[in-house]
Scaffold this active site. Structure first.
Site, PDB file in Angstrom:
ATOM      1  N   ASP A 106     -10.260 -18.888 -49.176  1.00 24.91           N
ATOM      2  CA  ASP A 106      -8.813 -19.087 -49.005  1.00 24.91           C
ATOM      3  C   ASP A 106      -8.433 -19.490 -47.587  1.00 24.91           C
ATOM      4  O   ASP A 106      -7.322 -19.218 -47.136  1.00 24.91           O
ATOM      5  CB  ASP A 106      -8.014 -17.818 -49.383  1.00 24.91           C
ATOM      6  CG  ASP A 106      -8.340 -17.327 -50.770  1.00 24.91           C
ATOM      7  OD1 ASP A 106      -8.486 -18.178 -51.656  1.00 24.91           O
ATOM      8  OD2 ASP A 106      -8.458 -16.106 -50.951  1.00 24.91           O
ATOM      9  N   ASP A 122       0.916 -21.560 -37.627  1.00 25.45           N
ATOM     10  CA  ASP A 122       2.361 -21.300 -37.649  1.00 25.45           C
ATOM     11  C   ASP A 122       2.728 -19.934 -38.240  1.00 25.45           C
ATOM     12  O   ASP A 122       3.801 -19.409 -37.951  1.00 25.45           O
ATOM     13  CB  ASP A 122       3.076 -22.423 -38.424  1.00 25.45           C
ATOM     14  CG  ASP A 122       2.502 -22.588 -39.821  1.00 25.45           C
ATOM     15  OD1 ASP A 122       1.283 -22.813 -39.924  1.00 25.45           O
ATOM     16  OD2 ASP A 122       3.252 -22.459 -40.803  1.00 25.45           O
ATOM     17  N   ARG A 152      -3.101 -12.509 -57.104  1.00 20.93           N
ATOM     18  CA  ARG A 152      -3.199 -11.185 -56.466  1.00 20.93           C
ATOM     19  C   ARG A 152      -2.769 -11.267 -55.003  1.00 20.93           C
ATOM     20  O   ARG A 152      -3.093 -12.240 -54.308  1.00 20.93           O
ATOM     21  CB  ARG A 152      -4.657 -10.694 -56.484  1.00 20.93           C
ATOM     22  CG  ARG A 152      -5.172 -10.358 -57.855  1.00 20.93           C
ATOM     23  CD  ARG A 152      -6.610  -9.896 -57.802  1.00 20.93           C
ATOM     24  NE  ARG A 152      -7.548 -10.972 -57.521  1.00 20.93           N
ATOM     25  CZ  ARG A 152      -8.857 -10.809 -57.401  1.00 20.93           C
ATOM     26  NH1 ARG A 152      -9.390  -9.617 -57.494  1.00 20.93           N
ATOM     27  NH2 ARG A 152      -9.650 -11.839 -57.172  1.00 20.93           N
ATOM     28  N   GLN A 198     -15.064 -20.795 -51.935  1.00 19.95           N
ATOM     29  CA  GLN A 198     -15.126 -19.443 -51.380  1.00 19.95           C
ATOM     30  C   GLN A 198     -15.458 -19.507 -49.874  1.00 19.95           C
ATOM     31  O   GLN A 198     -15.068 -20.456 -49.233  1.00 19.95           O
ATOM     32  CB  GLN A 198     -16.135 -18.572 -52.155  1.00 19.95           C
ATOM     33  CG  GLN A 198     -15.691 -18.243 -53.580  1.00 19.95           C
ATOM     34  CD  GLN A 198     -16.094 -19.281 -54.593  1.00 19.95           C
ATOM     35  OE1 GLN A 198     -17.202 -19.781 -54.566  1.00 19.95           O
ATOM     36  NE2 GLN A 198     -15.205 -19.601 -55.504  1.00 19.95           N
ATOM     37  N   GLY A 219      -9.734 -21.817 -55.802  1.00 18.70           N
ATOM     38  CA  GLY A 219      -8.386 -22.351 -55.972  1.00 18.70           C
ATOM     39  C   GLY A 219      -8.031 -23.114 -54.719  1.00 18.70           C
ATOM     40  O   GLY A 219      -7.656 -22.524 -53.719  1.00 18.70           O
ATOM     41  N   HIS A 220      -8.239 -24.406 -54.740  1.00 17.95           N
ATOM     42  CA  HIS A 220      -7.987 -25.219 -53.549  1.00 17.95           C
ATOM     43  C   HIS A 220      -6.589 -25.831 -53.649  1.00 17.95           C
ATOM     44  O   HIS A 220      -6.326 -26.664 -54.504  1.00 17.95           O
ATOM     45  CB  HIS A 220      -9.078 -26.275 -53.394  1.00 17.95           C
ATOM     46  CG  HIS A 220     -10.418 -25.664 -53.079  1.00 17.95           C
ATOM     47  ND1 HIS A 220     -11.590 -26.356 -53.144  1.00 17.95           N
ATOM     48  CD2 HIS A 220     -10.735 -24.409 -52.687  1.00 17.95           C
ATOM     49  CE1 HIS A 220     -12.587 -25.543 -52.797  1.00 17.95           C
ATOM     50  NE2 HIS A 220     -12.079 -24.359 -52.529  1.00 17.95           N
ATOM     51  N   LYS A 225      -9.249 -24.679 -47.227  1.00 17.96           N
ATOM     52  CA  LYS A 225     -10.197 -25.798 -47.372  1.00 17.96           C
ATOM     53  C   LYS A 225      -9.595 -26.928 -48.178  1.00 17.96           C
ATOM     54  O   LYS A 225      -9.916 -28.081 -47.956  1.00 17.96           O
ATOM     55  CB  LYS A 225     -11.481 -25.327 -48.063  1.00 17.96           C
ATOM     56  CG  LYS A 225     -12.324 -24.405 -47.209  1.00 17.96           C
ATOM     57  CD  LYS A 225     -13.609 -24.018 -47.909  1.00 17.96           C
ATOM     58  CE  LYS A 225     -13.426 -23.183 -49.143  1.00 17.96           C
ATOM     59  NZ  LYS A 225     -12.797 -21.881 -48.919  1.00 17.96           N
TER      60      LYS A 225
HETATM   61  P1  IMP Z   1     -16.080 -14.041 -58.620  1.00  8.78           P
HETATM   62  O1  IMP Z   1     -16.385 -15.224 -57.782  1.00  8.78           O
HETATM   63  O2  IMP Z   1     -14.995 -14.281 -59.643  1.00  8.78           O
HETATM   64  O3  IMP Z   1     -17.319 -13.443 -59.208  1.00  8.78           O
HETATM   65  O4  IMP Z   1     -15.478 -12.891 -57.647  1.00  8.78           O
HETATM   66  C1  IMP Z   1     -16.277 -12.266 -56.631  1.00  8.78           C
HETATM   67  C2  IMP Z   1     -15.472 -12.038 -55.377  1.00  8.78           C
HETATM   68  O5  IMP Z   1     -15.197 -13.282 -54.765  1.00  8.78           O
HETATM   69  C3  IMP Z   1     -14.118 -11.367 -55.589  1.00  8.78           C
HETATM   70  O6  IMP Z   1     -13.828 -10.554 -54.466  1.00  8.78           O
HETATM   71  C4  IMP Z   1     -13.147 -12.548 -55.620  1.00  8.78           C
HETATM   72  O7  IMP Z   1     -11.839 -12.175 -55.256  1.00  8.78           O
HETATM   73  C5  IMP Z   1     -13.788 -13.449 -54.573  1.00  8.78           C
HETATM   74  N1  IMP Z   1     -13.481 -14.865 -54.772  1.00  8.78           N
HETATM   75  C6  IMP Z   1     -13.977 -15.701 -55.704  1.00  8.78           C
HETATM   76  N2  IMP Z   1     -13.479 -16.942 -55.552  1.00  8.78           N
HETATM   77  C7  IMP Z   1     -12.672 -16.887 -54.494  1.00  8.78           C
HETATM   78  C8  IMP Z   1     -11.891 -17.889 -53.808  1.00  8.78           C
HETATM   79  O8  IMP Z   1     -11.866 -19.067 -54.147  1.00  8.78           O
HETATM   80  N3  IMP Z   1     -11.173 -17.440 -52.745  1.00  8.78           N
HETATM   81  C9  IMP Z   1     -11.237 -16.141 -52.319  1.00  8.78           C
HETATM   82  N4  IMP Z   1     -11.941 -15.198 -52.914  1.00  8.78           N
HETATM   83  C10 IMP Z   1     -12.667 -15.569 -53.988  1.00  8.78           C
END
Ligand code: IMP
Length: 443
Positions: free
Chosen positions: A15, A337, A307, A228, A42-43, A18
């Protein structure tokens, strides 16, 4: 001359922004490829006030017709339903996808039982609650590594597909019923659904290893888009509070088939503070009114799950670790900012009691970590939308320079808002040099 082949990774827990960065850089690259993760990512990209959230398809697709081309590499786990929905959303927004998107035949497929097992297991008594995105990512990678996964190419061998689903469900239904009391899934229904979905994605399926390597041979530039962040890497992150793939730069080679000798650079993206979503260690986490302010100002709510994100301060030891693990050439700092209103801004410069460079290994060790903070004065005026470094308030410049020194890396770009043009590119940075080298168009 070697084709420019640059990796972009998140230098924190994901997050970091990117989406915007890749969208911005994509204009200079002929190809953009995702190499790991799935629709847990989620980009978010904002163009002309319109917000796009891409989960599977590389953000480069949002650039105009023709270029760049987008690849979903073999290291990604693909939920065909999520993919079909994302393609439809893009097409409805007038974005050309056909002929520009290529999905690896070797990528593994997420099936409904992966989600079923993950949802049930996450809430089972005695299990460590990771706080996953519940998309079935972990169970799909488990099946891949257990050599019982289903790949995109296998969808088109209907006999194999039917047998695979039947055999897998015999096992998964029994496990889910025995351990978690879940209702069984119907193999016939899943088979029919996946046959229909496979036809919808057929035009995009390709031998992407060959596509990317041939493109590189022709001198076409490639941007490798990580999902991630470094601290969520299965090997190097805050295990077990991690995702199930290699988010670090090394994963880009495995997840696309581009050899390490092809890679010409690596960029890290970090917020000017820090956030994390889901469970697990977070040494600089802030709670209380200052955290609420950061969360509101930064709109820190998950783009996939909605969340609220946990928020905290820039953690230089973590970013130094990211620089080391990924050989980062330049760091891109986002959401400057968001800090505009703060009177004082803490920055973690070390972990008390830990020798420089070493990182805790276990959750128990992480809990012992005591951040050493240095507080910098805030600038308390708006930096939103500033595009010229010299126009930033002197205290904001001092803050950024401090982060660069502490992280031990060149700062290449600063983001001052969600739009493409709310960005400062530092003209003498290593990043600026890399972009000049990447400006090659696709043939
Ligand atoms: P999973 O990737 O759904 O297995 O989740 C494993 C961990 O990675 C959890 O803490 C998620 O909240 C975190 N996570 C997975 N994808 C993202 C992302 O794109 N951004 C931030 N955290 C992520």
């Amino acid at each position: 001359m070697k084709a420019s082949c640059v990796i972009v990774i998140g230098a924190q827990w994901g997050d970091e922004g990117k989406g915007k960065v890749v969208d911005l850089l994509a204009g200079r690259f002929a190809w953009i490829a995702r190499y790991q993760g799935g629709h847990n990512a989620g980009h978010t990209v904002v163009i002309g006030g319109r917000k796009y959230v891409l989960q599977l398809i590389p953000c480069g697709i949002l650039r105009g017709q023709g270029s760049p081309r987008a690849v979903i590499g073999n290291g990604v786990v693909v939920d065909p339903q999520a993919l079909v929905t994302e393609i439809a959303t893009l097409e409805a927004a007038g974005i050309e996808v056909k002929g520009r998107l290529f999905i690896s035949r070797r990528a593994h497929v997420i099936l409904p039982y992966h989600r079923m097992i993950e949802l049930a297991a996450e809430s089972a008594p005695g299990r460590v609650k990771i706080g996953t995105t519940s998309r079935g990512i972990g169970p799909a990678y488990e099946d891949k590594m257990g050599r019982r996964g289903l790949r995109i190419f296998d969808l088109y061998d209907r006999g194999l597909l039917r047998a695979h689903i039947t055999n897998a469900l015999a096992e998964k239904n029994a496990i889910a019923a025995a351990l978690y009391g879940s209702a069984p899934l119907d193999p016939g229904q899943i088979f029919e659904t996946y046959v229909a979905l496979s036809e919808q994605i057929r035009p995009y399926v390709a031998e992407t290893a060959l596509l990317l390597n041939r493109a590189a041979d022709r001198g076409e530039s490639i941007l490798l888009e990580g999902a991630q962040g470094v601290l969520l890497d299965i090997d190097h992150g805050t295990y077990p509070f991690v995702t199930s793939s290699s988010t670090t730069a090394g994963g880009a080679c495995i997840g696309t088939s581009l050899a390490p000798t092809r890679i010409t650079g690596a960029l890290g993206v970090s917020k000017a503070y820090c956030t994390r979503v889901g469970g697990g260690p977070f040494p600089t986490e802030e709670n209380g009114p200052r955290a609420d302010e950061l969360r509101q100002r930064g709109n820190e709510f998950g783009s996939v799950t909605g969340r609220p994100r946990r928020v905290g301060w820039f953690d230089a030891p973590l970013v130094r670790y990211a620089v080391m693990l990924n050989g980062l050439d330049s760091l891109i700092l986002t959401k400057l900012d968001v800090l505009d209103s703060l009177e004082r801004i803490p920055v973690c410069v070390a972990y008390r009691g830990l020798s420089e460079g070493s990182m805790p290994t276990s959750v128990a060790e992480w809990e012992q970590v005591e951040p050493v903070y240095q507080e910098l004065p805030g600038w308390q005026c708006s930096t939103e939308g500033i595009t010229d470094y010299a126009q930033l308030p002197p205290r904001a410049r001092a803050y950024l320079e401090f982060l660069g020194q502490q992280a031990g890396v060149d700062i290449g770009m600063i983001s001052t808002g969600p739009e493409r043009d709310q960005t400062i590119l530092l003209p003498h940075s290593r990043l600026a040099g890399m972009l000049d080298g990447a400006a090659v168009t696709a043939s």
